[in-house]
Design a protein around this motif. Structure first.
Motif, short mmCIF file in Angstrom:
data_model
loop_
_atom_site.label_atom_id
_atom_site.label_comp_id
_atom_site.label_asym_id
_atom_site.label_seq_id
_atom_site.Cartn_x
_atom_site.Cartn_y
_atom_site.Cartn_z
N MET A 1 -0.14 -20.89 8.71
CA MET A 1 -0.59 -19.89 9.68
C MET A 1 -1.97 -20.27 10.24
SD MET A 1 0.53 -17.24 11.10
CE MET A 1 1.91 -17.07 9.97
N SER A 2 -2.06 -20.25 11.55
CA SER A 2 -3.30 -20.69 12.19
C SER A 2 -4.44 -19.72 11.91
CB SER A 2 -3.07 -20.79 13.70
OG SER A 2 -4.30 -21.00 14.35
N ASN A 3 -5.58 -20.28 11.55
CA ASN A 3 -6.76 -19.45 11.32
C ASN A 3 -7.41 -19.01 12.63
OD1 ASN A 3 -6.59 -19.57 8.51
ND2 ASN A 3 -7.64 -21.55 8.45
N GLN A 4 -6.94 -19.58 13.74
CA GLN A 4 -7.51 -19.22 15.03
C GLN A 4 -7.01 -17.87 15.52
OE1 GLN A 4 -6.51 -22.61 17.47
NE2 GLN A 4 -8.31 -23.75 16.81
N LYS A 5 -5.90 -17.40 14.97
CA LYS A 5 -5.39 -16.09 15.35
C LYS A 5 -6.25 -14.99 14.73
CE LYS A 5 -0.54 -17.37 15.96
NZ LYS A 5 0.85 -17.08 15.54
N ASN A 6 -6.31 -13.86 15.41
CA ASN A 6 -7.06 -12.73 14.89
C ASN A 6 -6.24 -12.00 13.84
OD1 ASN A 6 -9.31 -13.10 16.60
ND2 ASN A 6 -8.25 -12.06 18.27
N ILE A 7 -6.88 -11.73 12.71
CA ILE A 7 -6.21 -10.95 11.66
C ILE A 7 -6.17 -9.49 12.09
CG2 ILE A 7 -6.39 -10.14 9.28
CD1 ILE A 7 -7.80 -12.80 8.63
N ILE A 8 -5.00 -8.86 11.97
CA ILE A 8 -4.88 -7.46 12.35
C ILE A 8 -4.71 -6.55 11.14
CG2 ILE A 8 -2.36 -7.53 12.77
CD1 ILE A 8 -3.03 -5.69 15.26
N LEU A 9 -3.94 -6.97 10.14
CA LEU A 9 -3.72 -6.16 8.94
C LEU A 9 -3.77 -7.05 7.70
CD1 LEU A 9 -0.77 -3.68 9.70
CD2 LEU A 9 -2.96 -3.05 8.69
N GLN A 10 -4.40 -6.51 6.66
CA GLN A 10 -4.42 -7.21 5.38
C GLN A 10 -4.14 -6.23 4.25
OE1 GLN A 10 -8.46 -9.09 6.00
NE2 GLN A 10 -7.51 -10.74 4.81
N LEU A 11 -3.32 -6.68 3.33
CA LEU A 11 -3.13 -5.96 2.07
C LEU A 11 -3.75 -6.81 0.96
CD1 LEU A 11 0.58 -4.72 2.34
CD2 LEU A 11 -1.53 -3.59 3.09
N VAL A 12 -4.61 -6.19 0.16
CA VAL A 12 -5.34 -6.91 -0.88
C VAL A 12 -5.05 -6.28 -2.24
CG1 VAL A 12 -7.60 -7.70 -1.68
CG2 VAL A 12 -7.18 -7.44 0.78
N ASP A 13 -4.38 -7.03 -3.11
CA ASP A 13 -4.11 -6.61 -4.50
C ASP A 13 -3.42 -5.25 -4.54
OD1 ASP A 13 -5.38 -8.93 -5.32
OD2 ASP A 13 -7.33 -7.94 -5.53
N ILE A 14 -2.38 -5.08 -3.73
CA ILE A 14 -1.71 -3.78 -3.61
C ILE A 14 -0.68 -3.59 -4.72
CG2 ILE A 14 -0.09 -2.43 -2.22
CD1 ILE A 14 -2.86 -2.30 -1.06
N ASP A 15 -0.81 -2.48 -5.44
CA ASP A 15 0.23 -1.98 -6.34
C ASP A 15 0.66 -0.61 -5.83
OD1 ASP A 15 -0.13 -4.16 -7.97
OD2 ASP A 15 -1.17 -3.07 -9.56
N LYS A 16 1.94 -0.28 -6.04
CA LYS A 16 2.42 1.07 -5.74
C LYS A 16 3.39 1.50 -6.83
CE LYS A 16 3.02 4.93 -3.60
NZ LYS A 16 1.93 5.93 -3.52
N SER A 17 3.05 2.62 -7.47
CA SER A 17 3.89 3.18 -8.52
C SER A 17 4.19 4.63 -8.20
CB SER A 17 3.20 3.08 -9.88
OG SER A 17 2.92 1.74 -10.22
N TYR A 18 5.33 5.10 -8.71
CA TYR A 18 5.71 6.50 -8.57
C TYR A 18 5.98 7.08 -9.96
CZ TYR A 18 6.42 5.48 -3.61
OH TYR A 18 6.24 5.11 -2.29
N GLY A 19 5.69 8.38 -10.11
CA GLY A 19 5.98 9.06 -11.36
C GLY A 19 4.77 9.17 -12.26
N ASP A 20 4.80 10.16 -13.14
CA ASP A 20 3.73 10.38 -14.10
C ASP A 20 4.17 10.00 -15.51
OD1 ASP A 20 1.92 11.37 -12.17
OD2 ASP A 20 2.91 13.31 -12.20
N LYS A 21 5.15 10.76 -16.03
CA LYS A 21 5.62 10.47 -17.39
C LYS A 21 6.42 9.18 -17.41
CE LYS A 21 5.69 15.31 -18.90
NZ LYS A 21 6.53 16.43 -19.42
N VAL A 22 7.30 9.03 -16.42
CA VAL A 22 8.06 7.79 -16.29
C VAL A 22 7.58 7.09 -15.03
CG1 VAL A 22 10.33 6.74 -16.04
CG2 VAL A 22 10.06 8.81 -17.44
N VAL A 23 6.85 6.02 -15.20
CA VAL A 23 6.23 5.32 -14.07
C VAL A 23 7.14 4.19 -13.60
CG1 VAL A 23 4.24 3.97 -13.31
CG2 VAL A 23 3.91 5.90 -14.87
#
Length: 236
Positions: A1-23
């Motif tokens: 991927m070319s570094n000359q393009k403008n970055i529009i969105l970044q996700l950094v170290d993303i985790d997503k969990s659902y639930g409390d007792k059972v995660v």
């Protein structure tokens, strides 16, 4: 991927969990950089985390851990109202189900995001909406109720609605899942034309390998992890 393009969105170290007792952990340590003007396919089996990823990219959901950066600004801790305002100004959505209001005309359905944004519409906005409808081939249908359209035409209205606020990014979740093969081809041709003409970034979740082969970049998710992120030459 070319570094000359403008970055529009970044996700950094993303985790997503659902639930409390059972995660249940749906996304696991996602790191992803998206650039302006890309036409991207996100693939993976059902339950792999594709739609959750799309929801986080579109600020419809918040990660359990990690940061979302839009043009370098961290939006992960935005309030609900700030998230809604960000979505309305910067993100367009196209879903498998078009979610048009059947009692509204085609023109009114396209104008809905402007009502959310400003509380009303102006003659300039109506003219803009008509111009977009002309671009997607539906200007002559502007006064028709959206329920009186074919499936492919309804999805074209949904595309027009996603464009009305000059969205920087359009997120599409199985946008042709309910369409026949010819209508699917027409919709993706339209999306690609928009991508090229307006430099709009597209991120498309799809199960259809024919569609992913038309994209510039393919990201594959397995069990909440990115296992492939490759650029490719589209097979038109």
């Amino acid at each position: 991927m070319s570094n000359q393009k403008n970055i529009i969105l970044q996700l950094v170290d993303i985790d997503k969990s659902y639930g409390d007792k059972v995660v249940t952990k749906v996304l696991n340590n996602i790191n992803l950089t998206l650039y302006e003007g890309e036409f991207i396919a996100v693939i993976g089996k059902s339950g792999s985390g594709k739609s959750t990823l799309l929801n986080i990219l579109g600020a419809l959901d918040k990660p359990t851990r990690g940061s979302i950066l839009f043009r370098g600004k961290d939006i992960s801790n935005f309030s609900r109202d700030e998230m809604a305002n960000f979505r309305n100004h910067s993100i367009g959505f196209i879903f498998q189900f078009h979610y048009l209001l059947p009692e509204f005309t085609v023109l009114e359905n396209v104008l809905i995001p402007t009502w959310i944004k400003s509380g009303n519409d102006t003659e300039d906005q109506k003219e803009k909406a008509l111009n977009i409808l002309e671009y997607v081939g539906l200007k002559d249908y502007s006064d028709r109720n959206s329920s009186n359209l074919s499936g492919g035409q309804q999805q074209r209205v949904a595309v027009a609605r996603a464009l009305i606020n000059n969205s920087d990014v359009i997120l599409a979740d199985e946008p042709t899942g309910n369409l026949d093969s010819e209508s699917s081809k027409q919709i993706y041709t339209l999306l690609r034309e928009i991508n090229i003409k307006f430099k709009t970034t597209f991120i498309i979740v799809t199960h259809d390998t024919r569609i992913s082969s038309l994209c510039d970049r393919v990201i594959e998710i397995v069990d909440g992890k990115i296992v492939k992120d490759e650029s490719q030459t589209p097979k038109f």
